[in-house]
Design a protein around this motif. Structure first.
Motif, short mmCIF file in Angstrom:
data_model
loop_
_atom_site.label_atom_id
_atom_site.label_comp_id
_atom_site.label_asym_id
_atom_site.label_seq_id
_atom_site.Cartn_x
_atom_site.Cartn_y
_atom_site.Cartn_z
N LYS A 133 -19.10 64.54 14.80
CA LYS A 133 -20.29 63.77 14.57
C LYS A 133 -19.58 62.89 13.27
O LYS A 133 -20.67 62.25 12.55
N MET A 134 -18.43 62.49 13.14
CA MET A 134 -17.94 61.91 12.00
C MET A 134 -17.56 60.42 12.60
O MET A 134 -17.19 60.25 13.90
N ASP A 135 -17.55 59.42 11.69
CA ASP A 135 -17.08 58.13 12.22
C ASP A 135 -15.59 58.29 11.67
O ASP A 135 -15.02 59.23 11.27
N ASP A 136 -14.90 57.07 12.07
CA ASP A 136 -13.30 57.05 11.84
C ASP A 136 -12.95 57.20 10.66
O ASP A 136 -11.81 57.98 10.24
N ILE A 137 -13.36 56.58 9.66
CA ILE A 137 -12.99 56.75 8.20
C ILE A 137 -13.24 58.27 7.93
O ILE A 137 -12.30 58.76 7.13
N GLU A 138 -14.45 58.92 8.11
CA GLU A 138 -14.68 60.42 7.50
C GLU A 138 -13.55 61.16 8.39
O GLU A 138 -13.06 62.11 7.65
N ILE A 139 -13.37 60.83 9.78
CA ILE A 139 -12.29 61.58 10.28
C ILE A 139 -10.90 61.53 9.52
O ILE A 139 -10.22 62.70 9.69
N GLU A 140 -10.60 60.45 9.55
CA GLU A 140 -9.39 60.26 8.57
C GLU A 140 -9.28 61.00 7.21
O GLU A 140 -8.33 61.41 6.90
N GLU A 141 -10.48 60.90 6.56
CA GLU A 141 -10.45 61.58 5.34
C GLU A 141 -10.40 63.26 5.65
O GLU A 141 -9.86 63.81 4.82
N SER A 151 -2.74 61.49 -1.03
CA SER A 151 -3.77 60.53 -1.03
C SER A 151 -5.21 61.06 -1.36
O SER A 151 -6.13 60.57 -1.73
N VAL A 152 -5.28 62.44 -1.03
CA VAL A 152 -6.59 63.18 -1.12
C VAL A 152 -7.03 63.51 -2.68
O VAL A 152 -6.22 63.56 -3.31
N GLU A 153 -8.13 62.97 -2.88
CA GLU A 153 -8.87 63.37 -3.91
C GLU A 153 -9.22 64.93 -4.07
O GLU A 153 -10.55 65.22 -3.72
N TYR A 164 -20.25 66.83 4.78
CA TYR A 164 -19.88 66.81 6.12
C TYR A 164 -20.82 67.95 6.77
O TYR A 164 -21.26 67.68 7.80
N LEU A 165 -20.81 69.12 6.04
CA LEU A 165 -21.48 70.23 6.81
C LEU A 165 -23.38 69.93 6.96
O LEU A 165 -23.83 70.26 7.76
N TYR A 166 -23.81 69.38 5.70
CA TYR A 166 -24.98 68.78 5.82
C TYR A 166 -25.48 67.71 6.92
O TYR A 166 -26.40 67.88 7.45
N GLU A 167 -24.44 66.89 7.04
CA GLU A 167 -24.63 65.88 8.10
C GLU A 167 -24.62 66.36 9.50
O GLU A 167 -25.27 66.07 10.55
N TYR A 168 -23.82 67.59 9.75
CA TYR A 168 -23.50 68.01 10.89
C TYR A 168 -24.80 68.84 11.33
O TYR A 168 -25.28 69.00 12.49
N TYR A 169 -25.32 69.75 10.37
CA TYR A 169 -26.28 70.91 10.56
C TYR A 169 -27.58 70.43 10.08
O TYR A 169 -28.63 70.95 10.71
#
Length: 567
Positions: A133-141, A151-153, A164-169
């Motif tokens: 359920k993610m867009d390309d940018i979120e998938i990359e992150e 590069s990860v924060e 991510y969990l909130y947006e999925y469930y």
């Protein structure tokens, strides 16, 4: 509580699902869930000593709340206490993030950060389906975390995962963090505290403070030492320490639970010994046993030092070495089973430790489980009485005393063997070696007195507690003896032993070594006379001990004399 005489014991197992599905013996703590939900605080921190059930409780919360596999997980709680509660309807209602730092043990921050990254990568991998359920940018992150990219924060990884969990469930997230302070303690001991604090201040702060996706946070740890740095500005946290009266029954094992377990395993006749060895902790106003030791005793079916032989003593050892010159009197009192009167509170920080080592070492001992309240805590008073809780910790203290003040000497076992065999010449020779090999201890200001020698001898003879009941400064006859060893099995014809100690003040400048030893011999005679006149022997005679070895020892620095009589 699930019980069955044939069930297995969960030695070293802290995964709730594993315990239940494989029919391991379980002390039912699921009512903890109900109490958690009734508590109004957004974030809860439970501080308890290691091996007191924190990890198992965090695991239990994970399986209870997690919406993932909720139907499968529901079966785990059938017939347990929570299944009877109105709060059982909360089962499987939330996405859960659960991480643990209990095994963190790194020598430097580079390795520490690698370990933290590994933990976070594994958590993200559990939820790789979220990318559906993610867009390309979120998938990359998301995948950048799984790959461990520089590069990860990383400080924001948990708050991002909660988003991510909130947006999925479409549900807010429960965050569970086990042993939150282990990396902080480890970094402090090993010298990279500032780097660790800088990371964790952001890491914990972002996910627990003003996180719009957070339903509830539950953390566990040993200490609250890092509060001033990590939780600065986090006003929604409620700390439940061993001083609080709430939640005490969920960390540790209660008296009735121990009694039932002993009965289930056919060991009920051992109750008094088990009480002596593993009871004694006062959390709030509740007496509890150490669960790690109880489980291991049930498994091994013998009394032994189980908890103190596990890892996690590095911070204690660090401060004992720093403070050994200042805390000798208190250390000796604890070995003598006496209470000490010290300042105890929930707000100890590393800053406190650095400012006032001597005062806060006892706070550290207390919160780490090495000492306990000697009476119920009055929150209106800063000071309270502390004591060693049980036989298991007493043995640890005696070993620690020897290591801190005398190092690891091989002569100690030879000395104790000589004492129990009544070989006074050998005893004298081995004691002489110990004193000669530890010259530095006599340079400690203010320690050069009878209490020092009393502590030394008590620390040494406590190694004989398997064979003797060892007591110190006890009443007998018409006074108080220094040290007494009563054989546990009088049928083996062992002697009872009474030791009277003297520390002699001598002007060594005016006297030759020969004259000094003459004075020491005279003091030994006075010690033996005191044993007779005060009738200390009566306590052994009343116990049916026919043969008694009476020993007088007089000390001056590293010089000493020993005299003895048998009766």
């Amino acid at each position: 509580m699930k019980s069955n005489k044939k069930v297995k014991l969960p030695v070293g197992i802290s995964d709730f699902k594993d315990v239940i599905e494989n029919n391991y013996y379980y002390f039912d703590k699921t009512k903890f869930i109900e109490n958690i939900l009734e508590d109004g605080s957004k974030v809860k921190l439970f501080t308890r000593p290691r091996r007191f059930g924190k990890t198992l409780n965090i695991s239990m919360l994970k399986y209870f709340f997690n919406v993932k596999n909720k139907d499968e997980n529901k079966k785990l709680f059938e017939n347990l206490e929570i299944s009877k509660s109105e709060y059982f309807k909360k089962q499987g209602n939330y996405p859960v993030i659960s991480i643990s730092f209990r095994n963190y043990d790194e020598e430097n921050w580079d390795d520490g950060l690698k370990t933290i990254k590994g933990i976070l990568k594994r958590v993200y991998s559990e939820y790789k389906f979220l990318t559906e359920k993610m867009d390309d940018i979120e998938i990359e992150e998301f995948n950048s975390v799984r790959r461990g990219l520089d590069s990860v924060e990383w400080e924001a990884s948990l708050i991002n995962l909660s988003k991510y969990l909130y947006e999925y469930y479409g549900k807010k997230v429960v965050v569970l963090i086990d042993e939150y302070d282990q990396p902080i303690i480890d970094s402090y001991v090993k010298g990279y505290y500032d780097k660790a604090i800088s990371f964790f201040k952001s890491f914990y702060g972002l996910v627990l403070k003003d996180n719009e996706y957070l339903e509830m946070g539950v953390m566990t740890g040993i200490l609250r030492v890092a509060k001033e740095n990590i939780f600065s500005g986090l006003n929604n946290i409620k700390v439940h320490s061993i001083l609080n009266k709430r939640f005490t029954e969920y960390f540790g094992v209660l008296e009735n639970e121990v009694e039932k377990a002993l009965k289930d395993f056919g060991l009920e006749y051992n109750l008094k010994d088990v009480q002596k060895w593993y009871n004694g902790y006062l959390f709030g106003n509740t007496q509890v046993y150490n669960p790690w030791s109880i489980i291991n005793f049930l498994d091994e079916k013998r009394l032994g030092s189980y908890w103190v032989n596990t890892s996690g003593n590095s911070l204690i050892q660090l401060y004992l070495q720093k403070l050994k010159e200042d805390i000798f009197d208190e250390f000796s009192k604890l070995l003598n089973k006496e209470k000490i009167f010290e300042v105890i509170n929930e707000s100890m920080t590393f800053g406190n430790l650095e400012v006032d080592f001597e005062k806060n070492i006892w706070n550290l001992f207390f919160h780490s489980g090495y000492l306990t309240l000697a009476e119920e805590y009055d929150e209106n008073e800063e000071e309270t009485y502390l004591k060693i809780p049980n036989e298991e910790i007493l043995r640890m203290f005696s070993k620690m005393f020897i290591e801190v003040y005398f190092g690891n000497s091989n002569n100690f076992s030879k000395l104790t063997n000589a004492l129990k065999n009544g070989n006074i010449e050998k005893l004298k020779a081995e004691l002489n070696k110990i004193l000669l090999e530890n010259v530095g201890i006599f340079d400690i200001s203010g320690i050069y007195k009878e209490q020092f020698y009393h502590g030394l001898m008590l620390g040494l003879i406590l190694k004989l507690r398997n064979e003797y009941e060892v007591s110190s400064n006890g009443f007998a006859g018409k006074g108080r003896y220094d040290l007494l060893l009563k054989p546990k099995n009088i049928l083996k014809q062992k002697e009872g032993i009474i030791i009277e100690l003297k520390a002699v003040n001598i002007d060594s400048v005016k006297l030759s070594l020969e004259k000094i030893h003459e004075k020491l011999e005279n003091e030994c005679e006075i010690a033996l006379k005191q044993i007779d006149e005060k009738e200390y022997i009566s306590v052994l005679r009343n116990a049916g001990i026919d043969e008694v070895l009476k020993i007088g020892i007089a000390f001056f620095g590293k010089e000493f004399e020993i005299k003895f009589k048998r009766e």
